[in-house]
Scaffold this active site. Structure first.
Site, PDB file in Angstrom:
ATOM      1  N   CYS A   2      -9.762  25.333  42.940  1.00 53.72           N
ATOM      2  CA  CYS A   2      -9.112  25.406  41.646  1.00 53.72           C
ATOM      3  C   CYS A   2      -7.599  25.365  41.840  1.00 53.72           C
ATOM      4  CB  CYS A   2      -9.457  26.666  40.857  1.00 53.72           C
ATOM      5  SG  CYS A   2     -11.180  26.831  40.461  1.00 53.72           S
ATOM      6  N   ARG A  27      -7.831  20.343  45.049  1.00 55.01           N
ATOM      7  CA  ARG A  27      -8.389  21.698  45.073  1.00 55.01           C
ATOM      8  C   ARG A  27      -9.673  21.825  44.248  1.00 55.01           C
ATOM      9  NH1 ARG A  27      -4.435  25.244  46.917  1.00 55.01           N
ATOM     10  NH2 ARG A  27      -5.581  27.004  46.084  1.00 55.01           N
ATOM     11  N   TRP A  77     -12.800  23.907  40.408  1.00 53.64           N
ATOM     12  CA  TRP A  77     -13.941  23.754  41.324  1.00 53.64           C
ATOM     13  C   TRP A  77     -14.905  24.856  40.909  1.00 53.64           C
ATOM     14  CZ3 TRP A  77     -16.717  26.455  45.027  1.00 53.64           C
ATOM     15  CH2 TRP A  77     -17.520  25.676  45.877  1.00 53.64           C
ATOM     16  N   ASN A 103      -7.691  31.068  39.461  1.00 59.61           N
ATOM     17  CA  ASN A 103      -8.260  30.550  40.712  1.00 59.61           C
ATOM     18  C   ASN A 103      -8.762  31.765  41.482  1.00 59.61           C
ATOM     19  OD1 ASN A 103      -6.573  29.409  43.736  1.00 59.61           O
ATOM     20  ND2 ASN A 103      -8.722  29.432  43.269  1.00 59.61           N
ATOM     21  N   GLY A 104     -10.076  31.790  41.791  1.00 58.15           N
ATOM     22  CA  GLY A 104     -10.643  32.952  42.505  1.00 58.15           C
ATOM     23  C   GLY A 104     -11.944  33.367  41.858  1.00 58.15           C
ATOM     24  N   GLU A 488     -17.506  16.530  64.665  1.00 57.19           N
ATOM     25  CA  GLU A 488     -16.475  16.151  63.708  1.00 57.19           C
ATOM     26  C   GLU A 488     -16.758  14.768  63.115  1.00 57.19           C
ATOM     27  OE1 GLU A 488     -14.333  17.556  62.053  1.00 57.19           O
ATOM     28  OE2 GLU A 488     -12.841  16.064  61.490  1.00 57.19           O
ATOM     29  N   LYS A 492     -17.391  14.068  59.126  1.00 54.14           N
ATOM     30  CA  LYS A 492     -16.603  13.113  58.316  1.00 54.14           C
ATOM     31  C   LYS A 492     -17.529  12.213  57.500  1.00 54.14           C
ATOM     32  CE  LYS A 492     -13.451  14.508  58.315  1.00 54.14           C
ATOM     33  NZ  LYS A 492     -13.016  15.666  58.931  1.00 54.14           N
ATOM     34  N   GLU A 495     -19.231  14.200  54.676  1.00 59.52           N
ATOM     35  CA  GLU A 495     -18.287  14.594  53.620  1.00 59.52           C
ATOM     36  C   GLU A 495     -17.978  13.478  52.635  1.00 59.52           C
ATOM     37  OE1 GLU A 495     -14.939  17.710  55.039  1.00 59.52           O
ATOM     38  OE2 GLU A 495     -15.049  15.915  56.271  1.00 59.52           O
ATOM     39  N   HIS A 511     -34.190  17.635  73.296  1.00 62.46           N
ATOM     40  CA  HIS A 511     -34.880  18.836  72.798  1.00 62.46           C
ATOM     41  C   HIS A 511     -35.109  18.769  71.289  1.00 62.46           C
ATOM     42  CE1 HIS A 511     -34.487  20.570  76.725  1.00 62.46           C
ATOM     43  NE2 HIS A 511     -33.188  20.316  76.708  1.00 62.46           N
ATOM     44  N   LYS A 610     -10.462  20.807  48.993  1.00 66.50           N
ATOM     45  CA  LYS A 610      -9.705  20.845  50.236  1.00 66.50           C
ATOM     46  C   LYS A 610      -9.394  22.262  50.667  1.00 66.50           C
ATOM     47  CE  LYS A 610      -6.556  18.516  53.007  1.00 66.50           C
ATOM     48  NZ  LYS A 610      -7.632  18.184  53.944  1.00 66.50           N
TER      49      LYS A 610
HETATM   50  C1  G6P Z   1     -12.701  22.545  53.488  1.00 62.71           C
HETATM   51  C2  G6P Z   1     -12.064  21.189  53.697  1.00 62.71           C
HETATM   52  C3  G6P Z   1     -12.153  20.787  55.175  1.00 62.71           C
HETATM   53  C4  G6P Z   1     -11.530  21.864  56.041  1.00 62.71           C
HETATM   54  C5  G6P Z   1     -12.139  23.246  55.774  1.00 62.71           C
HETATM   55  C6  G6P Z   1     -11.323  24.351  56.441  1.00 62.71           C
HETATM   56  O1  G6P Z   1     -14.062  22.466  53.691  1.00 62.71           O
HETATM   57  O2  G6P Z   1     -12.691  20.215  52.893  1.00 62.71           O
HETATM   58  O3  G6P Z   1     -11.468  19.560  55.370  1.00 62.71           O
HETATM   59  O4  G6P Z   1     -11.706  21.536  57.389  1.00 62.71           O
HETATM   60  O5  G6P Z   1     -12.128  23.519  54.372  1.00 62.71           O
HETATM   61  O6  G6P Z   1     -10.064  24.373  55.844  1.00 62.71           O
HETATM   62  P1  G6P Z   1      -8.743  24.905  56.499  1.00 62.71           P
HETATM   63  O7  G6P Z   1      -7.697  24.644  55.469  1.00 62.71           O
HETATM   64  O8  G6P Z   1      -8.943  26.369  56.758  1.00 62.71           O
HETATM   65  O9  G6P Z   1      -8.509  24.153  57.750  1.00 62.71           O
END
Ligand code: G6P
Length: 615
Positions: A2, A27, A77, A103-104, A488, A492, A495, A511, A610
């Protein structure tokens, strides 16, 4: 999670608010809304969907009135209540006197709501936020205290996390802001104030900002700003200067922020190491942790805490710290760690990693280790955010604002800083000799150029993505430094392209995941020529023997794998330790092109945000 924006001054608020929401859309983008002060009323416009939906909605309204100079706005969000017009913020109190953006999460909203319902309040939404506006209205009515005092009294009743901005119909020249657990920044202009969840909506108007601390509130009334604690103690706010540049917030000709950020990596890696090392002298200097250097050097064990991509950077760092500095290292998901009763020793070194510096779980884990008496070091990107302010010391990654929800340049910047921290320790512990340290630093200095060269694979990766755009699953495999990369790379793809992908240590494949391999299963191997090369090639043969389709990331000129793999992407030769810096590039590009070919919303993938400021 948010985003909130506010403006009070002499300009029209609407254009500032809507532009601010666009900047904060990373956000959350489930719904958006705005509340504008109008003589004798608060006008609220809100809409399900992205900020552009709100803009369209307001533009098409025949009775629109958007001329006020005071307003608040929100991009959501969803937590409590599905994304809908009615659940969108701002939330007006029943009598229309108070408007709130939040926000929260208000954890005790049900009990507050029950009391208010008994008093005759009616609720329109399913949100936790609506209780705040009604509670403030109720306090004003029943106690006759001032608006800002009513906000303060309401916050004394509230349990949970919040950043809020509040308007009152009866105080048209006032905005009240408060913070606990979620970020809020106030920009100071000439007779005007800008409020936002981070500095990105503010930078084009002013570079003077105040970051509120937890349990603080700001009252902006008749052009004056007062900061106090929720406990009613007046504070002297510290005005900081923003270093951010406005161009960093634009796409700069790229179709998406993510692609721009992938391409920025030669520069962002350079920025992360600038002034912090010298290969010629074999030294590393990290000013941000100098005052806690003894703690750092005396660490018997390192504990790394993070979430998401930052956790993957932490996992790579475990390989650095154990292999090169011979320091036992554990890496934990902050969200798991915070609810265990973890054992922390006085000579443990705790490192928290976070791009945003706001991730709620990481912040909570940090506070837990601090309570247990440990010294905590931060590796964060957003200057002035909550995590770096709560740590004892730390090193900023200086990657510049990262806007695409899927993290790219922040990851390689984190790797840079973590490797420098490791080499600082190596220098002290002498686990490598001076010549070896100089060689590693020299190679690190060459990484931006190698990343630049790796980016030339873009067209080839796009062609590979064409072949797999309709696939339903991917497996990503790697060993050693390649294993966190496999995680990672798979993250990606999940996501942003919504294709299921699993990252695994290549040897663990037998396994379980090998059961999934057939002619329809693409398997991405991180197969650079390094210490575990032969082992990875054997795993690749096992996949080929089961008709799996191999896409291999290989060291330039590796003719051997070219004969085995169905597709390959070359990366420049470098030591094992530095492979993650270059091998990340094709993985990021593969996810990007898959998502782009599938028509996904790359910078705003569904359900994600994010900055995850709720647990
Ligand atoms: C969210 C974002 C990711 C990020 C993660 C941790 O899930 O979409 O891209 O890696 O949070 O965020 P931070 O800001 O703590 O690295």
């Amino acid at each position: 999670m948010c985003g909130i924006v506010g403006y009070i001054g002499k300009k029209e608020a609407w254009p500032i608010l809507i532009k601010g929401l666009e900047r904060l859309e990373y956000r959350g983008y489930d719904s958006a809304g705005v509340a504008l002060m109008n003589p004798g009323e608060i006008l609220v416009y809100k809409k399900k969907g992205k900020v552009s939906e709100l803009s369209k909605f307001v533009k098409n309204k025949s009775d629109k009135n958007i001329g006020g100079t005071v307003g608040i706005a929100h991009t959501r969000w969803a937590t409590h209540g599905e994304p809908s017009d009615v659940n969108a913020h701002p939330h007006l109190s029943m009598g229309g006197n108070i408007a709130v953006v939040h926000n929260g999460i208000i954890e005790n909203y049900l009990s507050i709501k029950k009391v208010l319902i008994e008093k005759g309040y009616k609720f329109k939404s399913d949100t936790d936020t609506e209780v705040i506006s009604n509670l403030i209205e109720d306090i004003v009515k029943s106690t006759k205290v001032s608006f800002d005092e009513a906000v303060r009294l309401a916050l004394l009743e509230v349990v949970g996390a919040y950043a809020i901005a509040v308007l009152s119909k009866d105080d048209p020249e006032t905005i009240v802001i408060a913070k606990k657990g979620s970020p809020v920044v106030i920009g100071i202009g000439d007779g005007e104030y800008f409020i936002a969840s981070d500095a990105t909506p503010i930078i084009e108007y002013t570079d003077k900002v105040i970051y509120l601390d937890d349990n603080e509130m700001a009252i902006i009334k008749n052009k004056k700003l007062v900061v106090k604690t929720i406990g009613n103690e007046i504070k002297n706010p510290y005005i900081q200067k923003l270093e951010m540049k406005i161009e960093e917030l634009e796409k700069g000709g790229f179709p998406h922020f993510m692609l721009k950020e992938i391409y920025e990596q030669p520069r962002s890696i350079k920025d992360s190491m600038r002034g912090r090392e010298s290969a010629k002298d074999g030294v590393v200097k990290l000013g941000g942790i100098e005052s806690f250097q003894d703690k750092f050097f005396n660490a018997k064990r390192i504990i790394i805490l993070a979430c998401g991509t930052s956790w993957h950077a932490g996992l790579e760092a475990k390989y650095f710290f154990e292999e090169i500095s011979k320091t036992p290292t554990i890496v934990e998901y902050a969200s798991e760690f915070r609810y265990r009763n973890p054992v922390i020793y006085p000579n443990d070194l705790v490192i928290v990693i976070s791009q945003s510096g706001e991730t709620a779980d990481t912040l909570a884990a940090l506070n837990l280790v601090k309570e247990k008496g440990a010294t905590v070091f931060g590796v964060c990107n957003v200057v002035g955010s909550s995590i770096p302010r709560a740590t004892d010391a730390g090193v900023y990654t200086h990657a510049g604002p990262e806007i695409g929800v899927a993290s790219t340049k922040a990851f390689t910047a984190q790797l840079t800083v973590l490797l420098l921290m490791c080499l600082l320790l190596v220098n002290k512990k002498e686990t490598l000799n001076k010549k070896e340290i100089k060689k590693l630093l020299e190679e690190l200095e060459n990484i931006p150029e190698k990343v630049e060269k790796t980016l030339l694979c873009n067209e080839k990766v796009k062609k590979i993505a064409e072949k797999f755009k309709n696939i339903k699953n991917f497996i990503y495999l790697g060993r050693g430094y390649g294993f966190p990369l496999a995680l990672e790379g798979a993250l990606k793809v999940k996501e942003i392209s919504y294709i299921h992908a699993e990252g695994y240590p290549a040897a663990e494949m037998k396994h379980g995941p090998i059961a999934l391999v057939d002619e329809n299963m693409p398997v991405v191997f991180i197969a650079n020529r390094g210490k575990l090369y032969e082992k990875v090639v054997s795993n690749m043969m096992e996949v080929k023997a089961r008709k799996g389709v191999v896409i291999a990331i290989i060291t330039e000129g590796d003719e051997n794998i070219k004969k085995i793999a169905d597709f390959w992407i070359e990366i420049p030769e470098t030591s094992d330790v530095l492979v993650p810096f270059v091998a990340s590039i094709p993985l990021q590009l593969l996810a990007y092109h898959l998502a782009s070919l599938r028509g996904c919303d790359i910078d705003k993938p569904r359900n994600l945000a994010k900055s995850v400021t709720v647990e």
